[in-house]
Design an enzyme around this catalytic site. Structure first.
Site, short mmCIF file in Angstrom:
data_model
loop_
_atom_site.label_atom_id
_atom_site.label_comp_id
_atom_site.label_asym_id
_atom_site.label_seq_id
_atom_site.Cartn_x
_atom_site.Cartn_y
_atom_site.Cartn_z
N ASP A 143 0.81 -1.22 0.00
CA ASP A 143 0.00 0.00 0.00
C ASP A 143 0.85 1.28 0.00
O ASP A 143 0.34 2.35 -0.31
CB ASP A 143 -0.91 0.04 1.24
CG ASP A 143 -1.80 -1.17 1.36
OD1 ASP A 143 -2.08 -1.81 0.33
OD2 ASP A 143 -2.23 -1.48 2.50
N ARG A 187 -5.86 0.03 0.79
CA ARG A 187 -6.55 0.42 2.03
C ARG A 187 -6.95 1.90 1.99
O ARG A 187 -7.62 2.27 1.04
CB ARG A 187 -5.69 0.10 3.24
CG ARG A 187 -6.46 -0.76 4.20
CD ARG A 187 -5.62 -1.45 5.20
NE ARG A 187 -4.65 -0.59 5.81
CZ ARG A 187 -3.59 -1.05 6.45
NH1 ARG A 187 -3.39 -2.34 6.54
NH2 ARG A 187 -2.75 -0.23 7.01
O1 F6P Z 1 -2.31 -3.90 3.59
C1 F6P Z 1 -2.14 -4.74 2.51
C2 F6P Z 1 -3.45 -5.18 1.97
O2 F6P Z 1 -3.20 -5.99 0.85
C3 F6P Z 1 -4.45 -4.07 1.66
O3 F6P Z 1 -4.17 -3.45 0.45
C4 F6P Z 1 -5.76 -4.83 1.70
O4 F6P Z 1 -6.82 -3.99 2.03
C5 F6P Z 1 -5.53 -5.83 2.79
O5 F6P Z 1 -4.13 -5.99 2.92
C6 F6P Z 1 -6.16 -7.18 2.52
O6 F6P Z 1 -5.96 -7.99 3.62
P1 F6P Z 1 -6.27 -9.55 3.65
O7 F6P Z 1 -5.05 -10.25 3.15
O8 F6P Z 1 -6.53 -9.85 5.07
O9 F6P Z 1 -7.44 -9.80 2.75
#
Ligand code: F6P
Length: 364
Positions: A143, A187
């Protein structure tokens, strides 16, 4: 005879391309100083249940710099200060297991921990540093929302993947005269959408830092029609929100998880565009593809530079610090300072200006 220095390394939060390169760097820089290096599995879980600790040797990390993911595993649910544990009647309670982590860290004879993570994991590292644990942080996240460093590793790979996907959508969008709405991660920061959208020749980029007006998005699409461009590419950050609304939440944060799960904005925008313009629209969510694959050369090198810099920081006893890119060099910043910075796209910055000068709309 003096005791050999013994360090450990863990990876926390969502994975990001470059994590294995950072692990390799910590291992090799430690090994070349005759230190012992250990890998903690699953974030801090391996310091709660210590069966999950592995010795890292040159053989173990040979060639891993080019691999995505992390050989140590990771989690965005394992905060040892607030560990969700089921009680006797099956309810989840949050327990503070930080003293157990610190106790195991000392019992195993570790002299320092290299904590590789994003803002959530580095916040935990900072809490441990405040309790006296010798910690050095290494920032990672696709991010790019971690303060105190120009960029984090993982970001370059994510924008390369996203740009490649956007490039591929042009021909199908053009053939069908459609609007393609692409949702990317990030995010609450719009860096992935902004950089991949500009590079991928998008017509509209929607980011959390600039709330959008759907009418203005549609005006841009219809203006394009007047100039003979009968299709459009809209790149939207998962955290984007309309001027009069909120971000789109797919699932609330479970107990013990760092964040809510964002998602759904592209689908909503595609259907609104169809309603308002009568143009055929489709939505696509790139999702975890952006976290996968081999790190780009930039990310690999940055991760190798960060990992070795963390070992040099341990040598200099710079605990409670985070390694950071202060172009063109790698420097150190107190974790506390880095964590205070809410890094977001600068709406007056030159990248946003570049997009505007190229005729890209932000729906504002
Ligand atoms: O922070 C990294 C990220 O890939 C974000 O861009 C995204 O919102 C989140 O993690 C997704 O998380 P998870 O792997 O728990 O779905």
């Amino acid at each position: 005879m003096s005791k050999r220095i013994k360090i450990c390394v863990n990876t926390g939060g969502g994975d990001a391309p470059g994590l294995n390169a950072a692990i390799e760097a910590v291992t090799m820089a430690g090994y070349n100083r005759q230190w012992e290096v250990y890998g903690i599995k699953g974030g801090y879980a391996g310091l709660i249940d210590t069966d999950e600790i592995i010795r890292l040797t040159p053989e173990k990390v040979d060639g891993i710099a080019s691999l995505g993911g992390t050989i140590l595993g990771t989690t965005n649910k394992g905060n040892p200060f607030k560990m969700p544990i089921k009680n006797a009647v099956g309810e989840i309670e949050l327990h503070d297991l930080s003293d157990k982590v610190i106790g195991n860290f000392h019992r195993l004879g570790f002299d320092a921990l290299v904590a590789i993570g994003g803002d959530g994991s580095l916040e935990i590292a900072h809490e441990f540093a405040k309790k006296g644990m010798p910690v050095v942080g290494v920032p990672k996240t696709i991010d790019n929302d971690m303060g105190g460093t120009v960029v984090t590793f993982g970001f370059d790979t994510a924008i390369s993947t996203a740009t490649d996907a956007i490039d591929r959508l042009h021909s199908t969008a053009m053939s069908h005269e459609r609007v393609m709405v692409v949702e990317v991660m990030g995010r609450n920061a719009g860096f992935i959408a902004l950089n991949s959208g500009i590079s991928g020749n998008a017509d509209v980029i929607l980011i959390p830092e600039i709330p959008y007006d759907i009418e203005k998005v549609c005006n841009k699409i219809m203006e394009n029609e007047l100039h003979g461009r009968k299709y459009a590419i809209v790149v939207v950050a998962e955290g984007a929100r309309p001027v009069d609304g909120k971000e789109f939440i797919k699932a609330d944060a479970e107990i013990g998880r760092e964040h809510v799960i964002l998602g759904g904005v592209a689908e909503m925008i595609a259907s609104e565009i169809t309603q308002l313009t009568s143009k055929d629209s489709r939505s696509i969510v790139l999702g975890h593809l952006q976290r996968g694959g081999s790190p780009t050369t930039f990310d690999r090198l940055l991760a190798l530079r960060f990992g070795t810099a963390a070992v040099r920081a341990i040598e200099d006893r710079k605990f409670g610090y985070m390694v950071s890119l202060i172009s063109p060099n790698i420097g150190l910043i107190p974790l506390e300072e880095a964590l205070k910075i809410n890094k977001r796209v600068s709406v007056d910055g030159d990248t946003v200006m570049t997009a505007r000068d190229l005729g890209i709309s932000f729906g504002d």
